[in-house]
Design an enzyme around this catalytic site. Structure first.
Site, PDB file in Angstrom:
ATOM      1  N   ASP A  94       0.861  -1.195   0.000  1.00  0.00           N
ATOM      2  CA  ASP A  94       0.000   0.000   0.000  1.00  0.00           C
ATOM      3  C   ASP A  94       0.895   1.242   0.000  1.00  0.00           C
ATOM      4  O   ASP A  94       2.091   1.152   0.296  1.00  0.00           O
ATOM      5  CB  ASP A  94      -0.953  -0.010   1.212  1.00  0.00           C
ATOM      6  CG  ASP A  94      -0.232   0.127   2.556  1.00  0.00           C
ATOM      7  OD1 ASP A  94      -0.431  -0.738   3.427  1.00  0.00           O
ATOM      8  OD2 ASP A  94       0.534   1.098   2.722  1.00  0.00           O
ATOM      9  N   HIS A 109       8.802  -5.031  -1.264  1.00  0.00           N
ATOM     10  CA  HIS A 109       7.947  -6.013  -1.938  1.00  0.00           C
ATOM     11  C   HIS A 109       7.173  -5.389  -3.089  1.00  0.00           C
ATOM     12  O   HIS A 109       6.197  -5.971  -3.560  1.00  0.00           O
ATOM     13  CB  HIS A 109       6.952  -6.623  -0.947  1.00  0.00           C
ATOM     14  CG  HIS A 109       7.602  -7.578   0.003  1.00  0.00           C
ATOM     15  ND1 HIS A 109       6.970  -8.052   1.120  1.00  0.00           N
ATOM     16  CD2 HIS A 109       8.832  -8.135   0.010  1.00  0.00           C
ATOM     17  CE1 HIS A 109       7.777  -8.858   1.762  1.00  0.00           C
ATOM     18  NE2 HIS A 109       8.922  -8.924   1.117  1.00  0.00           N
ATOM     19  N   LEU A 202       1.546  -5.491  17.793  1.00  0.00           N
ATOM     20  CA  LEU A 202       0.346  -5.786  18.594  1.00  0.00           C
ATOM     21  C   LEU A 202       0.623  -6.869  19.624  1.00  0.00           C
ATOM     22  O   LEU A 202       0.155  -6.835  20.746  1.00  0.00           O
ATOM     23  CB  LEU A 202      -0.792  -6.233  17.654  1.00  0.00           C
ATOM     24  CG  LEU A 202      -2.187  -6.311  18.283  1.00  0.00           C
ATOM     25  CD1 LEU A 202      -2.641  -4.932  18.730  1.00  0.00           C
ATOM     26  CD2 LEU A 202      -3.186  -6.888  17.283  1.00  0.00           C
ATOM     27  N   GLU A 203       1.384  -7.899  19.193  1.00  0.00           N
ATOM     28  CA  GLU A 203       1.733  -8.997  20.117  1.00  0.00           C
ATOM     29  C   GLU A 203       3.186  -9.341  19.888  1.00  0.00           C
ATOM     30  O   GLU A 203       3.801  -8.867  18.927  1.00  0.00           O
ATOM     31  CB  GLU A 203       0.844 -10.212  19.827  1.00  0.00           C
ATOM     32  CG  GLU A 203       1.121 -10.830  18.475  1.00  0.00           C
ATOM     33  CD  GLU A 203      -0.153 -11.125  17.677  1.00  0.00           C
ATOM     34  OE1 GLU A 203      -1.252 -11.127  18.253  1.00  0.00           O
ATOM     35  OE2 GLU A 203      -0.016 -11.290  16.456  1.00  0.00           O
TER      36      GLU A 203
HETATM   37  P1  NAD Z   1       9.687 -17.310   2.896  1.00  0.00           P
HETATM   38  O1  NAD Z   1       9.950 -18.698   2.439  1.00  0.00           O
HETATM   39  O2  NAD Z   1      10.708 -16.637   3.782  1.00  0.00           O
HETATM   40  O3  NAD Z   1       8.275 -17.242   3.574  1.00  0.00           O
HETATM   41  C1  NAD Z   1       8.187 -17.721   4.877  1.00  0.00           C
HETATM   42  C2  NAD Z   1       6.746 -17.599   5.208  1.00  0.00           C
HETATM   43  O4  NAD Z   1       6.031 -17.109   4.112  1.00  0.00           O
HETATM   44  C3  NAD Z   1       6.206 -18.975   5.507  1.00  0.00           C
HETATM   45  O5  NAD Z   1       6.322 -19.174   6.918  1.00  0.00           O
HETATM   46  C4  NAD Z   1       4.809 -18.852   5.008  1.00  0.00           C
HETATM   47  O6  NAD Z   1       4.066 -18.149   5.958  1.00  0.00           O
HETATM   48  C5  NAD Z   1       4.954 -17.948   3.834  1.00  0.00           C
HETATM   49  N1  NAD Z   1       5.209 -18.696   2.596  1.00  0.00           N
HETATM   50  C6  NAD Z   1       6.273 -18.590   1.777  1.00  0.00           C
HETATM   51  N2  NAD Z   1       6.111 -19.330   0.692  1.00  0.00           N
HETATM   52  C7  NAD Z   1       4.920 -19.944   0.836  1.00  0.00           C
HETATM   53  C8  NAD Z   1       4.184 -20.846   0.060  1.00  0.00           C
HETATM   54  N3  NAD Z   1       4.618 -21.239  -1.150  1.00  0.00           N
HETATM   55  N4  NAD Z   1       3.022 -21.307   0.550  1.00  0.00           N
HETATM   56  C9  NAD Z   1       2.575 -20.888   1.742  1.00  0.00           C
HETATM   57  N5  NAD Z   1       3.210 -20.029   2.540  1.00  0.00           N
HETATM   58  C10 NAD Z   1       4.358 -19.558   2.054  1.00  0.00           C
HETATM   59  O7  NAD Z   1       9.390 -16.385   1.667  1.00  0.00           O
HETATM   60  P2  NAD Z   1      10.161 -16.529   0.339  1.00  0.00           P
HETATM   61  O8  NAD Z   1       9.439 -17.487  -0.578  1.00  0.00           O
HETATM   62  O9  NAD Z   1      11.619 -16.807   0.622  1.00  0.00           O
HETATM   63  O10 NAD Z   1       9.968 -15.049  -0.208  1.00  0.00           O
HETATM   64  C11 NAD Z   1      11.036 -14.487  -0.933  1.00  0.00           C
HETATM   65  C12 NAD Z   1      10.789 -13.040  -0.922  1.00  0.00           C
HETATM   66  O11 NAD Z   1       9.443 -12.743  -1.361  1.00  0.00           O
HETATM   67  C13 NAD Z   1      10.902 -12.465   0.463  1.00  0.00           C
HETATM   68  O12 NAD Z   1      11.500 -11.210   0.362  1.00  0.00           O
HETATM   69  C14 NAD Z   1       9.493 -12.264   0.880  1.00  0.00           C
HETATM   70  O13 NAD Z   1       9.388 -11.221   1.814  1.00  0.00           O
HETATM   71  C15 NAD Z   1       8.852 -11.862  -0.425  1.00  0.00           C
HETATM   72  N6  NAD Z   1       7.414 -12.059  -0.364  1.00  0.00           N
HETATM   73  C16 NAD Z   1       6.595 -11.119  -0.846  1.00  0.00           C
HETATM   74  C17 NAD Z   1       5.228 -11.352  -0.782  1.00  0.00           C
HETATM   75  C18 NAD Z   1       4.230 -10.334  -1.245  1.00  0.00           C
HETATM   76  O14 NAD Z   1       3.012 -10.622  -1.276  1.00  0.00           O
HETATM   77  N7  NAD Z   1       4.703  -9.139  -1.565  1.00  0.00           N
HETATM   78  C19 NAD Z   1       4.721 -12.522  -0.277  1.00  0.00           C
HETATM   79  C20 NAD Z   1       5.637 -13.410   0.228  1.00  0.00           C
HETATM   80  C21 NAD Z   1       6.995 -13.205   0.170  1.00  0.00           C
HETATM   81  N1  APR Z   2      -0.657  -2.440  15.556  1.00  0.00           N
HETATM   82  C1  APR Z   2       0.555  -3.056  15.575  1.00  0.00           C
HETATM   83  N2  APR Z   2       0.771  -4.301  15.099  1.00  0.00           N
HETATM   84  C2  APR Z   2      -0.280  -4.953  14.563  1.00  0.00           C
HETATM   85  C3  APR Z   2      -1.571  -4.387  14.494  1.00  0.00           C
HETATM   86  C4  APR Z   2      -1.733  -3.066  15.022  1.00  0.00           C
HETATM   87  N3  APR Z   2      -2.910  -2.443  15.013  1.00  0.00           N
HETATM   88  N4  APR Z   2      -2.404  -5.300  13.935  1.00  0.00           N
HETATM   89  C5  APR Z   2      -1.661  -6.387  13.647  1.00  0.00           C
HETATM   90  N5  APR Z   2      -0.394  -6.188  14.043  1.00  0.00           N
HETATM   91  C6  APR Z   2       0.739  -7.115  13.940  1.00  0.00           C
HETATM   92  C7  APR Z   2       0.352  -8.565  14.143  1.00  0.00           C
HETATM   93  O1  APR Z   2       0.474  -8.893  15.521  1.00  0.00           O
HETATM   94  C8  APR Z   2       1.406  -9.284  13.304  1.00  0.00           C
HETATM   95  O2  APR Z   2       2.537  -9.579  14.085  1.00  0.00           O
HETATM   96  O3  APR Z   2       1.209  -7.011  12.618  1.00  0.00           O
HETATM   97  C9  APR Z   2       1.800  -8.252  12.235  1.00  0.00           C
HETATM   98  C10 APR Z   2       1.287  -8.603  10.855  1.00  0.00           C
HETATM   99  O4  APR Z   2       1.945  -9.801  10.479  1.00  0.00           O
HETATM  100  P1  APR Z   2       1.633 -10.438   9.039  1.00  0.00           P
HETATM  101  O5  APR Z   2       0.178 -10.513   8.842  1.00  0.00           O
HETATM  102  O6  APR Z   2       2.454 -11.686   8.951  1.00  0.00           O
HETATM  103  O7  APR Z   2       2.187  -9.357   8.007  1.00  0.00           O
HETATM  104  P2  APR Z   2       3.698  -9.087   7.660  1.00  0.00           P
HETATM  105  O8  APR Z   2       4.577  -9.343   8.839  1.00  0.00           O
HETATM  106  O9  APR Z   2       3.754  -7.765   7.006  1.00  0.00           O
HETATM  107  O10 APR Z   2       4.007 -10.215   6.528  1.00  0.00           O
HETATM  108  C11 APR Z   2       5.312 -10.148   5.925  1.00  0.00           C
HETATM  109  O11 APR Z   2       4.711 -11.823   4.335  1.00  0.00           O
HETATM  110  O12 APR Z   2       2.932 -12.657   3.171  1.00  0.00           O
HETATM  111  C12 APR Z   2       4.096 -11.926   3.074  1.00  0.00           C
HETATM  112  O13 APR Z   2       4.726 -10.275   1.552  1.00  0.00           O
HETATM  113  C13 APR Z   2       3.832 -10.546   2.580  1.00  0.00           C
HETATM  114  O14 APR Z   2       4.840  -8.483   3.198  1.00  0.00           O
HETATM  115  C14 APR Z   2       4.189  -9.660   3.731  1.00  0.00           C
HETATM  116  C15 APR Z   2       5.188 -10.501   4.479  1.00  0.00           C
END
Ligand code: NAD
Ligand code: APR
Length: 233
Positions: A94, A109, A202-203
């Site tokens: 966003d 990302h 948050l947690e």
């Molecule tokens: P990763 O393997 O580090 O991801 C770990 C977590 O991502 C897992 O615990 C799971 O929650 C989720 N995840 C990853 N691949 C998954 C899959 N195929 N199915 C289900 N859950 C999955 O992530 P990665 O594959 O090494 O990602 C490489 C890069 O892409 C990283 O920089 C990551 O932050 C980025 N990324 C971007 C997005 C996005 O929507 N912009 C989503 C995921 C990852």
């Molecule tokens: N204030 C502070 N923290 C919050 C709030 C809030 N109001 N609401 C939720 N959170 C915290 C949750 O406790 C959680 O730890 O934000 C975190 C959100 O975690 P995710 O949903 O895993 O999102 P994020 O950490 O951004 O995921 C990382 O994974 O799926 C991919 O590319 C995707 O950029 C994303 C990446």
């Protein structure tokens, strides 16, 4: 406390939660509504491009109706007044940091604002419906995908991020679960390079134990509080 000049801030979905944008791993989060492998991997896009394009069209529409919350506003205020180096590295696609007025923002990302042509590699600002397969503004081919980094793809500008971490005096992580690398490892990189580390979430997250200090609460309260302390120290 030692002089703080250079700050790196990592934000995740949690900073936008109070703006009404779903996070990924919470109850009812995006990854409960959609299978990650179907909508956020290159394999999923190759298997069913329409599903992926509709998913990102839906996310873009949802984001466009949302507004920055006090956490984004506080970081924008810090960006405007901070005399030292400051980089907001966001995992979010966003543009709420920018809409709050922050300038020094890096989207590791990608962002929902751009479309990426898989035919000519051009990236262009995009607000239309990708599922309608519009022509690429650069080459005219109907081969646009969202300019978002999927699982298994390389994040953007990693060199610039590590350069900032090398000189950081303070690393602050806001609203991220610490589930996804390489972002989840930045706190360890920052610590090993001598920065103080603070988590506002948050947690407790998967990485909480690596931080000098971890505060639990809502970003809309914790972030303005932290910024006010820093600016009025
Ligand atoms: P990763 O393997 O580090 O991801 C770990 C977590 O991502 C897992 O615990 C799971 O929650 C989720 N995840 C990853 N691949 C998954 C899959 N195929 N199915 C289900 N859950 C999955 O992530 P990665 O594959 O090494 O990602 C490489 C890069 O892409 C990283 O920089 C990551 O932050 C980025 N990324 C971007 C997005 C996005 O929507 N912009 C989503 C995921 C990852
Ligand atoms: N204030 C502070 N923290 C919050 C709030 C809030 N109001 N609401 C939720 N959170 C915290 C949750 O406790 C959680 O730890 O934000 C975190 C959100 O975690 P995710 O949903 O895993 O999102 P994020 O950490 O951004 O995921 C990382 O994974 O799926 C991919 O590319 C995707 O950029 C994303 C990446």
């Amino acid at each position: 406390m030692a002089e703080i000049r250079n700050i790196v801030i990592l934000t995740g979905a949690g900073i936008s939660a109070e703006s009404g944008i779903d996070t990924f791993r919470a109850e009812g989060g995006l990854w409960e509504q959609h299978k990650v492998e179907d909508v956020a991997t290159p394999e999923g896009f190759a298997r069913d491009p329409d599903l992926v394009l509709r998913f990102y069209d839906m996310r873009r529409e949802a984001i466009q109706t949302k507004h920055p919350n006090p956490a984004h506003d506080a970081l924008a205020r810090l960006d405007q007044h901070w005399k030292g180096n400051l980089l907001i590295v966001t995992q979010n696609v966003d543009d709420l940091h920018e809409r709050a007025g922050a300038k020094r923002v890096l989207h590791m990302h990608g962002t929902h604002l751009n479309a990426w042509c898989t035919a000519c590699d051009a990236k262009n600002p995009w607000t239309g419906t990708l599922a309608d397969r519009p022509p690429c503004p650069a080459c005219g081919t109907n081969a646009l995908r969202p300019d978002v980094v999927w699982f298994g793809e390389m994040p953007y500008e990693m060199e610039r991020i590590y350069a900032a971490l090398r000189t950081a005096d303070l690393f602050v992580s806001i609203g991220t679960s610490g589930a996804v690398y390489p972002a989840a490892g930045f706190v360890r990189d920052a610590r090993s390079l001598g920065a103080r580390t603070l988590e506002l979430n948050l947690e407790r997250s998967q990485g909480s134990g690596w931080f000098d200090e971890s505060r639990q609460g809502r970003a809309s309260e914790l972030v303005p509080e932290w910024v006010d302390t820093l600016l009025h120290k």
